[in-house]
Design a protein around this motif. Structure first.
Motif, mmCIF file in Angstrom:
data_model
loop_
_atom_site.group_PDB
_atom_site.id
_atom_site.type_symbol
_atom_site.label_atom_id
_atom_site.label_comp_id
_atom_site.label_asym_id
_atom_site.label_seq_id
_atom_site.Cartn_x
_atom_site.Cartn_y
_atom_site.Cartn_z
ATOM 1 N N MET A 186 0.848 -1.177 0.000
ATOM 2 C CA MET A 186 0.000 0.000 0.000
ATOM 3 C C MET A 186 0.889 1.235 0.000
ATOM 4 N N SER A 187 0.570 2.166 -0.863
ATOM 5 C CA SER A 187 1.322 3.407 -0.978
ATOM 6 C C SER A 187 0.357 4.591 -0.935
ATOM 7 N N ILE A 188 0.627 5.528 -0.031
ATOM 8 C CA ILE A 188 -0.182 6.748 0.074
ATOM 9 C C ILE A 188 0.738 7.928 -0.164
ATOM 10 N N LYS A 189 0.310 8.795 -1.072
ATOM 11 C CA LYS A 189 1.111 9.973 -1.403
ATOM 12 C C LYS A 189 0.208 11.202 -1.370
ATOM 13 N N LEU A 190 0.569 12.181 -0.543
ATOM 14 C CA LEU A 190 -0.170 13.447 -0.508
ATOM 15 C C LEU A 190 0.297 14.280 -1.694
ATOM 16 N N LEU A 191 -0.628 14.581 -2.601
ATOM 17 C CA LEU A 191 -0.271 15.345 -3.794
ATOM 18 C C LEU A 191 -0.317 16.849 -3.544
ATOM 19 N N ASP A 192 -1.380 17.326 -2.898
ATOM 20 C CA ASP A 192 -1.480 18.749 -2.555
ATOM 21 C C ASP A 192 -2.649 18.970 -1.620
ATOM 22 N N HIS A 193 -2.744 20.182 -1.105
ATOM 23 C CA HIS A 193 -3.868 20.543 -0.238
ATOM 24 C C HIS A 193 -4.146 22.033 -0.375
ATOM 25 N N LYS A 194 -5.387 22.402 -0.089
ATOM 26 C CA LYS A 194 -5.801 23.804 -0.174
ATOM 27 C C LYS A 194 -6.819 24.090 0.922
ATOM 28 N N VAL A 195 -6.753 25.302 1.437
ATOM 29 C CA VAL A 195 -7.801 25.774 2.340
ATOM 30 C C VAL A 195 -8.842 26.415 1.437
ATOM 31 N N MET A 196 -10.036 25.845 1.426
ATOM 32 C CA MET A 196 -11.086 26.329 0.532
ATOM 33 C C MET A 196 -11.955 27.395 1.196
ATOM 34 N N ARG A 197 -12.064 27.340 2.526
ATOM 35 C CA ARG A 197 -12.889 28.323 3.227
ATOM 36 C C ARG A 197 -12.392 28.424 4.655
ATOM 37 N N SER A 198 -12.271 29.649 5.120
ATOM 38 C CA SER A 198 -12.008 29.854 6.540
ATOM 39 C C SER A 198 -12.789 31.082 6.980
ATOM 40 N N PHE A 199 -13.546 30.898 8.024
ATOM 41 C CA PHE A 199 -14.363 31.970 8.555
ATOM 42 C C PHE A 199 -14.301 31.865 10.065
ATOM 43 N N ASP A 222 -26.498 39.145 21.228
ATOM 44 C CA ASP A 222 -25.489 40.107 20.793
ATOM 45 C C ASP A 222 -24.241 39.442 20.238
ATOM 46 N N LEU A 223 -23.895 38.290 20.772
ATOM 47 C CA LEU A 223 -22.608 37.704 20.448
ATOM 48 C C LEU A 223 -22.768 36.245 20.051
ATOM 49 N N LYS A 224 -22.404 35.955 18.833
ATOM 50 C CA LYS A 224 -22.396 34.580 18.359
ATOM 51 C C LYS A 224 -21.023 34.326 17.775
ATOM 52 N N GLU A 225 -20.415 33.237 18.180
ATOM 53 C CA GLU A 225 -19.103 32.926 17.643
ATOM 54 C C GLU A 225 -19.234 31.809 16.620
ATOM 55 N N LEU A 226 -18.322 31.796 15.723
ATOM 56 C CA LEU A 226 -18.353 30.795 14.671
ATOM 57 C C LEU A 226 -16.940 30.598 14.168
ATOM 58 N N ALA A 227 -16.552 29.373 13.975
ATOM 59 C CA ALA A 227 -15.252 29.064 13.388
ATOM 60 C C ALA A 227 -15.438 27.895 12.432
ATOM 61 N N VAL A 228 -15.127 28.126 11.172
ATOM 62 C CA VAL A 228 -15.255 27.095 10.146
ATOM 63 C C VAL A 228 -14.010 27.132 9.268
ATOM 64 N N VAL A 229 -13.389 25.976 9.080
ATOM 65 C CA VAL A 229 -12.256 25.864 8.159
ATOM 66 C C VAL A 229 -12.470 24.591 7.347
ATOM 67 N N ASP A 230 -12.511 24.743 6.039
ATOM 68 C CA ASP A 230 -12.632 23.607 5.121
ATOM 69 C C ASP A 230 -11.339 23.469 4.340
ATOM 70 N N MET A 231 -10.736 22.291 4.427
ATOM 71 C CA MET A 231 -9.515 22.004 3.676
ATOM 72 C C MET A 231 -9.778 20.805 2.762
ATOM 73 N N PHE A 232 -9.157 20.838 1.593
ATOM 74 C CA PHE A 232 -9.234 19.709 0.678
ATOM 75 C C PHE A 232 -7.838 19.186 0.425
ATOM 76 N N PHE A 233 -7.695 17.883 0.530
ATOM 77 C CA PHE A 233 -6.423 17.205 0.301
ATOM 78 C C PHE A 233 -6.604 16.267 -0.887
ATOM 79 N N ARG A 234 -5.562 16.147 -1.680
ATOM 80 C CA ARG A 234 -5.589 15.213 -2.813
ATOM 81 C C ARG A 234 -4.505 14.175 -2.589
ATOM 82 N N PHE A 235 -4.923 12.920 -2.586
ATOM 83 C CA PHE A 235 -4.021 11.803 -2.340
ATOM 84 C C PHE A 235 -3.988 10.867 -3.537
ATOM 85 N N GLU A 236 -2.865 10.216 -3.704
ATOM 86 C CA GLU A 236 -2.762 9.095 -4.627
ATOM 87 C C GLU A 236 -2.550 7.855 -3.763
#
Length: 130
Positions: A1-14, A69-83
């Protein structure tokens, strides 16, 4: 079994920075306490062993903790591409995703907080369990 991380990107951060969010991060003692999720996606036209991972961090306080008055929110979406080459690719990815993807999420969040001029956060390290 071989796993290779090709790339990654942060698609959304709020992130809305406030004291409640800082308190949430300061009370995190282990990775399992973080609101992390992942989804493995194999393109319908792909038999080449390429998989995408949607790795997400999403923190929203429960409704009883929110004020009008105060609502907090933290969202981070990342996408990874593997072979992934070999048999049982999906199962292997399920086992390896946290150990591979979490350090990128941890680094992104730590850098984001440091560059934003708010109190730095220190998230726990991921220890791979066999």
């Amino acid at each position: 079994m071989s796993i290779k991380l090709l790339d990654h990107k942060v698609m959304r951060s709020f992130i809305i920075f406030n004291s409640d969010l800082i308190d949430f991060f300061s009370n995190i003692k282990k990775v399992e306490d973080l609101p992390l999720s992942h989804e493995i996606i194999q393109p319908s036209d792909g038999d080449d062993g390429v998989y995408f991972i949607h790795y997400a961090f999403k923190y929203e306080p429960s409704e009883d903790e929110q004020s009008e008055d105060l609502k907090e929110l933290a969202v981070v979406d990342m996408f990874f591409r593997f072979e992934v080459l070999g048999e049982n690719a999906r199962q292997t990815l399920e086992e390896c995703v946290p150990a591979i993807c979490y350090p990128y999420m941890r680094s992104f969040l730590s850098t984001l907080f440091a560059n934003s001029g708010v109190e730095p956060i220190y998230l726990p390290l991921w220890f791979y369990k066999q």
